[in-house]
Design a protein around this motif. Structure first.
Motif, PDB file in Angstrom:
ATOM      1  N   LYS A  29       0.826  -1.214   0.000  1.00  0.00           N
ATOM      2  CA  LYS A  29       0.000   0.000   0.000  1.00  0.00           C
ATOM      3  C   LYS A  29       0.858   1.261   0.000  1.00  0.00           C
ATOM      4  O   LYS A  29       0.512   2.254  -0.648  1.00  0.00           O
ATOM      5  CB  LYS A  29      -0.933  -0.009   1.211  1.00  0.00           C
ATOM      6  N   SER A  30       1.981   1.253   0.720  1.00  0.00           N
ATOM      7  CA  SER A  30       2.775   2.479   0.830  1.00  0.00           C
ATOM      8  C   SER A  30       3.659   2.723  -0.380  1.00  0.00           C
ATOM      9  O   SER A  30       4.168   3.829  -0.567  1.00  0.00           O
ATOM     10  CB  SER A  30       3.639   2.437   2.101  1.00  0.00           C
ATOM     11  N   ALA A 377       9.415   9.634   0.452  1.00  0.00           N
ATOM     12  CA  ALA A 377       8.746   8.342   0.291  1.00  0.00           C
ATOM     13  C   ALA A 377       8.351   8.084  -1.158  1.00  0.00           C
ATOM     14  O   ALA A 377       8.339   6.933  -1.611  1.00  0.00           O
ATOM     15  CB  ALA A 377       7.524   8.259   1.201  1.00  0.00           C
ATOM     16  N   SER A 397       8.233  -0.652   1.934  1.00  0.00           N
ATOM     17  CA  SER A 397       7.876   0.506   2.744  1.00  0.00           C
ATOM     18  C   SER A 397       9.117   1.341   2.948  1.00  0.00           C
ATOM     19  O   SER A 397      10.226   0.800   3.115  1.00  0.00           O
ATOM     20  CB  SER A 397       7.316   0.072   4.108  1.00  0.00           C
TER      21      SER A 397
END
Length: 430
Positions: A29-30, A377, A397
């Motif tokens: 998801k990240s 990120a 992640s």
């Protein structure tokens, strides 16, 4: 790379499992995209259901320190499982494991086996509260100790800020008993203990943070926490689920010369099987049921197959020079990645300890959770997918540590750095 079979499996799983996975970070998801589904693993490699091979730097999140499917570990499991998978009564391998842990980790005079790192940390803070008669627990920004209610609190903005629930289902009243501190901040820790030290049952910390990527303690910081806990009658708990038996044979407490009151373990002592343990001073552990009033139990704890896998792994890592070689490999990988980033003109910084590392898309140093949050990120996400397409699997992640194994060869590291040169070019061009 073709991922058709993984896509089909994820489609099916999404109708049956929350988010299509049985643990959140697996869902990608990240970083975006869909996870691949593993078919098998060998040494430093994962192979997915579509036949793709990846150099693996996750290692099942830490236990595969000797590589996947090590013959010695598999042989121990095969021999043991022929006698049965679970008994519900004591078995000899539990005793052998306890002897191994207590001989390697001097601060652990007694241990209790459990089935996961979360069980270990939950049990450790119960012992701290039961032994001291106090209720408050101190944790640190960026440290993760499993999904227990006492740990799922947001980090406070100041030394005396009370935690707030970070997940629905965690009562605020319970979160109020958890205080948070910024990692590596000497003054904040001193101020907190001076203010409410008399109410603190225990302080739990990842001595090397592995859940904000990888953050090492400043010189003297862990010693400072040891002194504060001793002065105020609180118990110092080292969460060595990741660092135990990895950053040194005796874990971070050996590497930094600290004797915590309680320690928690997992990962490596299961050799890939679900397992955990907590242990510490004899006077504290004797308060655990049935020898004392602090209740803790587990039907499958000390499972013989898990003990066999863990004991075989512990035997492997006690070989002469094992951790020195692991440290050298970790430095070679991180140094190669940093050089590749410089060639591409990408701001990039690594942190490292023997067998684990952190990747940050920012200039260094990184010494706190706030520093870790300064990493880009989005750039990590592009880098992750560029590496994955080139056959290198990193933690999905920007805030998870990577893991090395003794199975990673110089050729694997060179191939990883070659992939990184192309991946950093993708990041630079975006």
């Amino acid at each position: 790379m073709n991922h058709d079979r993984s896509h089909a499996l994820f489609t099916r799983a999404s109708e049956l499992l929350p988010g299509g996975v049985n643990s959140p970070v697996r869902a990608f998801k990240s970083v975006g995209g869909e996870p691949f589904f593993a078919q098998r693993a060998q040494g430093p490699y994962l192979f997915d259901v579509d036949g793709n091979r990846y150099i693996d730097y996750v290692g099942s999140w830490g236990p595969m320190i000797a590589g996947h499917a090590h013959p010695q570990v598999l042989d121990a499991v095969a021999r043991t499982m022929r006698d049965g998978l679970s008994f519900g009564v004591p078995n000899p391998l539990e005793v052998t494991m306890a002897e191994a842990i207590t001989s390697i980790v001097p601060s652990c005079e007694m241990v209790r086996m459990v089935n996961s790192g979360t069980e270990a940390t939950l049990s450790a803070i119960r012992v701290a509260r039961g032994a001291t008669g106090r209720s408050r627990i101190v944790k640190f920004e960026g440290c993760y100790h499993g999904h227990g209610d006492s740990f799922l609190v947001k980090a406070g903005s100041g030394a005396l800020t009370f935690g707030l629930p970070n997940s629905p289902g965690v009562p605020k009243a319970l979160a109020d008993l958890t205080l948070t501190l910024p990692y590596n901040d000497f003054e904040a820790a001193t101020a907190l203990f001076d203010e409410v030290g008399i109410d603190i049952a225990g302080l739990i910390i990842e001595p090397i943070v592995g859940n904000a990527n990888c953050i090492l303690p400043r010189e003297g910081y862990l010693q400072h926490l040891r002194e504060l806990c001793t002065r105020h009658g609180a118990l110092l708990i080292f969460d060595e689920v990741m660092t135990g038996f990895r950053v040194a044979l005796g874990g971070a407490q050996q590497r930094y010369g600290i004797a915590p009151d309680l320690s928690t373990f997992g990962k490596i002592i299961g050799g890939g099987m679900p397992v955990g343990a907590f242990g510490g001073r004899r006077d504290l552990m004797r308060q655990v049921a049935p020898s004392g009033p602090i209740y803790q139990a587990g039907t499958l704890s000390g499972n013989p197959v898990a003990m066999a896998a863990g004991l075989a792994t512990l035997e492997l890592i006690q070989a002469q020079g094992f951790h020195d070689a692991l440290e050298a490999s970790t430095h070679a990988l991180c140094g190669g990645l940093e050089a590749a980033a410089r060639e591409a003109g990408v701001a990039f910084h690594t942190t490292r300890a023997p067998g684990m590392f952190g990747l940050y898309f920012r200039e260094g140093p990184v010494e706190s959770f706030a520093d870790a949050l300064g990493s880009d990120a989005a750039k990590f996400g592009r880098f992750f997918h560029a590496m994955l397409e080139r056959g290198v699997y990193l933690a999905p992640s920007a805030f998870e540590a990577g893991f090395m194994s003794s199975a990673h060869s110089e050729a694997d590291i060179a191939a990883t750095v070659d992939a990184a040169r192309a991946a950093f070019a993708v990041v630079a061009a975006a």
